[in-house]
Design a protein around this motif. Sequence first.
Motif, PDB file in Angstrom:
ATOM      1  N   GLU A   1     -16.339  -6.672  96.616  1.00 29.55           N
ATOM      2  CA  GLU A   1     -16.704  -7.090  97.968  1.00 29.55           C
ATOM      3  C   GLU A   1     -16.055  -8.430  98.310  1.00 29.55           C
ATOM      4  O   GLU A   1     -15.502  -8.605  99.395  1.00 29.55           O
TER       5      GLU A   1
ATOM      6  N   ASP B   1     -12.391  -8.071  98.735  1.00 33.77           N
ATOM      7  CA  ASP B   1     -12.115  -7.033  99.730  1.00 33.77           C
ATOM      8  C   ASP B   1     -11.166  -5.968  99.179  1.00 33.77           C
ATOM      9  O   ASP B   1     -10.149  -5.631  99.792  1.00 33.77           O
TER      10      ASP B   1
ATOM     11  N   LYS C   1     -10.345  -0.379 100.429  1.00 37.79           N
ATOM     12  CA  LYS C   1     -11.618   0.296 100.192  1.00 37.79           C
ATOM     13  C   LYS C   1     -11.556   1.675 100.826  1.00 37.79           C
ATOM     14  O   LYS C   1     -10.755   1.927 101.725  1.00 37.79           O
TER      15      LYS C   1
END
Length: 72
Positions: free
Chosen positions: A51, A54, A69
Amino acid sequence: MYYRRIRDLRTDHDLRQVDVAEYLGCHEGVYRRYENGSREIPIWALMKLAEWYDVSVDYILGITDNRRKYGE
C-alpha cells in the motif's frame, strides 16, 4: 525474492531502513532481517508495504514484474 524487492523499493524511494521500520511499527533490526531474508515478512507487513509503495503484493513477492495493483 521478496527481500530484494522490498530493499529495492526502499532505496528507489530514498528511504532508510529505520524509516520503513517506523512506518511498520517494528524495530529496525526486525525490518533489516526482512530485507536480508533471514526472517519471513508477515502478511500484514507485506500488505502495508504494498500500500505504501503503491505496488501489488504479487510484485513484492516476485510473482510478477508488473508493479500495478489489480484493477489499475
